[in-house]
Design an enzyme around this catalytic site. Structure first.
Site, PDB file in Angstrom:
ATOM      1  N   ASP A 100       0.857  -1.176   0.000  1.00 31.95           N
ATOM      2  CA  ASP A 100       0.000   0.000   0.000  1.00 31.95           C
ATOM      3  C   ASP A 100       0.902   1.238   0.000  1.00 31.95           C
ATOM      4  OD1 ASP A 100      -2.135   1.688   0.031  1.00 31.95           O
ATOM      5  OD2 ASP A 100      -3.098   0.833   1.783  1.00 31.95           O
TER       6      ASP A 100
HETATM    7  C1  BGC Z   1      -4.976   3.269   0.258  1.00 35.27           C
HETATM    8  C2  BGC Z   1      -5.212   2.186  -0.755  1.00 35.27           C
HETATM    9  C3  BGC Z   1      -5.152   2.761  -2.140  1.00 35.27           C
HETATM   10  C4  BGC Z   1      -3.817   3.440  -2.333  1.00 35.27           C
HETATM   11  C5  BGC Z   1      -3.619   4.034  -3.714  1.00 35.27           C
HETATM   12  C6  BGC Z   1      -3.738   4.077  -0.050  1.00 35.27           C
HETATM   13  O1  BGC Z   1      -3.660   5.189   0.765  1.00 35.27           O
HETATM   14  O2  BGC Z   1      -4.860   2.676   1.540  1.00 35.27           O
HETATM   15  O3  BGC Z   1      -6.444   1.567  -0.509  1.00 35.27           O
HETATM   16  O4  BGC Z   1      -5.355   1.749  -3.076  1.00 35.27           O
HETATM   17  O5  BGC Z   1      -3.710   4.478  -1.398  1.00 35.27           O
HETATM   18  O6  BGC Z   1      -4.412   5.113  -3.924  1.00 35.27           O
END
Ligand code: BGC
Length: 730
Positions: free
Chosen positions: A289
């Protein structure tokens, strides 16, 4: 004749060898994916491999939680990008550079958060779960995929399948509720919708199961924090939806932010490699993530970015989302022997595999069609309305105040009456406020202009100056519709609320308008269960509309008028008091019964339990019957209930089937576990029989703390529609 044949054979051989000399195996679309992966891998330098393991971002990121270093000059060899553009032009440039200006011509994998729609926004996932219609989720995701594909996207970071039992956590909006089975079924449907029948088909995109794992157990509903989860609970509650997603063919998995029992999820070899990759045979890629690799240091496990990269890659994270930790440190880590080349090859093979399966090597470009041909198509908009209508949950409807009487004059009051963006919810893709109809507009259309609209108050704050006008409007109307709830940004990432009641000003508005003495309908727009105990007695009817999407307003208006008959059921418990949290239906039994073991100052029960949801139809169900009351481990029995629609209105009913194992010697099991559900339309006056074919291996087994599923002979209970039957597994 013989000579001609011989010449032909020689010629064919020459052509073939020339072809294989010119076209490497990895570029030959007729070769099996695995052969192409291995062929390409053999040709790559360490630096080229490491570049594949990085994801940078391109375009403007609207997620306020995710700020940080944007790489100014993106190398053409980059493995992946988060693609914030809304058309394929930039994509095609990126792919052209990757294909033509690099030694090997490896296409870039472009990802984006397509969570509940791309430009056409559908109800949030929690709302979709309330529909108990996973087939609809597949359709919605297929549309989302086709819009995103046309915009240049290959890969979505969805579905989110983190079982969540704490409604204070903002991300509960992104999952399918508190139940592992519901999350599993919707996960499968979501993956199939995004990925279609064949990933290389036009209009399909790769899915990503996130956030692996136990993120939904975030302590006290705060984001990014510690999660204390026993092995038993991990296996019986948090892992099942992921296993279902892997079985459904999801190509990617995202490692989470949270620290699981002392080991951060993105440095967790046990979950990522032992369970996901080795245990379940997942052969796609794991992406971290956003910043999750750097956060290993913040979690207190590593002292610098190099250590973070080492821990993460060795745990099983293949692709570094935006951290730059792999780009900056992997080469050195390999030289120092801290990361093996075998591990690098495995990670790169996984990334390439997904690219091959998507067909990117064979056709990396997208046709640049006019937006009006690909976004917001009539069929998509119709489905947006229909899905929203199916997701709504009628929580209360005293004296059948809903549907509203034809010809009635209505006062529409509240901060959501004229809202646009807030109907879309968080993670709204490229959904636009100016393409979203307001509830006021939809209701004017539905009720032939007989609606007086007053805001009354804002979402929060102290300004009561609109109260008098609201009361006056209520007094002059036949019925009042109060549009209350949350702003879209109050749900989603980093949007935890300690107090999940309606804000005080909205509660006051409700009390004020109640003075008019008119039938009161509360429509709620929100992304989580709310504590409504104070407000519930003021309302004759409560319609939970969630964040319903682009055409959600029309669905609400149509439900209020009776054009739609509500059929949603809660996929998550609504507490009666915040102090009850966590409160969920599939708890384990306490050591004492009755009122013992509960708080003495608040009620034992939730305000609305899991599965609650009314209809404009009345349904009566027969007791559960069984085809036999004994079965062997290899056998089957069928449980049935007959549901009669005793009203004059056609309606849909969902039957939820639960299994209980009241005495399991191996490990105690939840009081009851949802194992099957089915939704059917029952015409007025008609009856429908619902069945559940119980198969022991699938429906009666349970995992132990090591994940081994066992079935224990003995007494079981199957229940549905408030009735139950007992049977014995021999
Ligand atoms: C979130 C994810 C997301 C990623 C990309 C992160 O902050 O936890 O769920 O897919 O950002 O945008």
């Amino acid at each position: 004749m013989k000579t001609i044949k011989a010449i032909a054979i020689i010629l064919a051989a020459v052509v073939l060898s020339a072809f294989s000399w010119k076209t490497p195996v990895y570029k030959d679309a007729s070769q099996p994916v695995e052969k192409r992966v291995q062929d390409l891998l053999k040709r790559m330098t360490l630096q080229e491999k490491i570049m594949q393991m990085n994801q940078y971002i391109i375009g403007r990121n609207d997620n306020s939680n995710n700020r940080g270093k944007v790489v100014a000059k993106i190398p053409p060899e980059i493995g992946s990008l988060i693609y914030f553009y809304e058309d394929p032009e930039t994509r095609n440039d990126i792919q052209k550079r990757a294909m033509e200006q690099t030694r090997l011509g490896i296409p870039v994998l472009l990802g984006f958060d397509v969570i509940h729609g791309y430009r056409t926004v559908f109800p949030v996932p929690l709302a979709q779960a309330a529909s108990f219609n996973p087939g609809m989720t597949s359709k919605l995701n297929a549309i989302a995929a086709s819009e995103a594909y046309s915009a240049g996207i290959d890969w979505t970071f969805a579905p989110m399948i983190d079982v969540c039992r704490d409604p204070r956590w903002g991300r509960i909006v992104e999952c399918y509720g508190e139940d592992p089975y519901t999350n599993s079924v919707f996960c499968e449907a979501a993956v199939k919708g995004f990925q279609g029948k064949n990933l290389s088909d036009k209009g399909t995109i790769a899915a990503c199961l996130k956030h692996f794992v136990c993120y939904g157990a975030s302590e006290a509903g705060r984001d990014y924090v510690y999660t204390e989860v026993s092995d038993q609970t991990m296996w019986d509650t948090y892992l099942p939806p992921y296993e279902a997603g892997v079985k459904a063919g999801a190509q990617t998995v995202m490692s989470a932010f949270n620290n699981i029992n002392g080991i951060p999820a993105s440095a967790n070899r046990h979950t990522l490699t032992d369970i996901l990759k080795n245990g379940w045979g997942f052969d796609g890629l794991v992406v971290s993530d956003w910043d999750a690799i750097a956060q290993i240091k913040l979690n207190g496990m590593a002292q610098d970015a190099a250590e973070c990269a080492e821990l993460s890659v060795n745990a099983g994270v293949d692709l570094d989302m935006k951290d730059n930790a792999y780009a900056e440190h992997l080469e050195q880590l390999v030289k120092e022997g801290k990361v093996s080349i075998k591990r690098i090859d495995d990670a790169v093979a996984r990334i390439l595999r997904v690219k091959f399966r998507l067909g990117l090597f064979d056709d990396p470009y997208r046709e640049n069609k006019p937006q009006e041909e690909v976004f917001m198509q009539q069929e998509s908009l119709e489905l947006s309305e229909k899905a929203a209508a199916e997701s709504m949950v009628l929580l209360k409807n005293d004296s059948s105040v809903l549907p509203l009487r034809k010809g009635a004059h209505i006062a529409l009051i509240g901060p959501l009456a004229e809202a646009k963006k807030d109907l879309l919810g968080s993670w709204r893709g490229k959904g636009r406020a100016d393409e979203t109809e307001t509830l006021a507009a939809a209701m004017q259309r539905e009720f032939d202009g007989r609606v007086t609209v007053v805001e009354g108050c804002s979402f929060k704050g102290e300004d009561r100056s609109g109260f008098a006008e609201a009361l006056q409007a209520a007094q002059s109307a036949d019925a009042v519709v109060l549009a209350l709830g949350e702003k879209s940004g109050w749900s989603g990432e980093n949007a935890s609320r300690a107090n999940i009641e309606l804000p005080e000003i909205q509660q006051e508005l409700l009390r004020e308008v109640k003075k008019a003495g008119k039938p009161m309908v509360v429509v709620l727009f929100n992304g989580r269960p709310l504590v409504l105990t104070q407000d519930e007695p003021m309302a004759d009817a409560i319609l939970e509309a969630w964040f319903p999407g682009t055409r959600g307003a029309a669905a609400v208006a149509g439900t209020l008028s009776g054009r739609y008959n509500p059929s949603g059921k809660l996929p998550v418990t609504f507490p009666a008091h915040q102090g009850q949290i966590p409160i969920y239906y599939n708890k384990r039994l306490p050591a004492r019964r009755g009122n013992q073991g509960y708080y003495f100052d608040v009620t034992v029960k939730p305000l609305y339990p899991f599965g609650h949801g009314l209809s404009y139809s009345n349904f009566e169900s027969s007791p559960v019957t069984l085809s036999a009351d004994k079965l062997s481990k290899g056998g089957k029995i069928t449980a049935s209930v007959t549901v009669k629609n005793t009203s004059a209105v056609d309606g849909a009913q969902t039957v939820l089937w639960f299994i209980s194992d009241p005495s399991c010697r191996r490990v105690t099991r939840p009081e009851k576990e949802l194992r099957h559900f089915e939704k059917k339309i029952i015409p007025a006056g008609a009856s429908e029989t619902f069945t559940f074919e119980i198969q022991p291996e699938r429906d009666l087994s349970f995992p132990d703390s090591q994940g081994t599923r066992f079935i224990e002979a003995g007494k079981f209970i199957v229940s549905a529609c408030g009735t139950q039957a007992e049977f014995t597994l021999e």
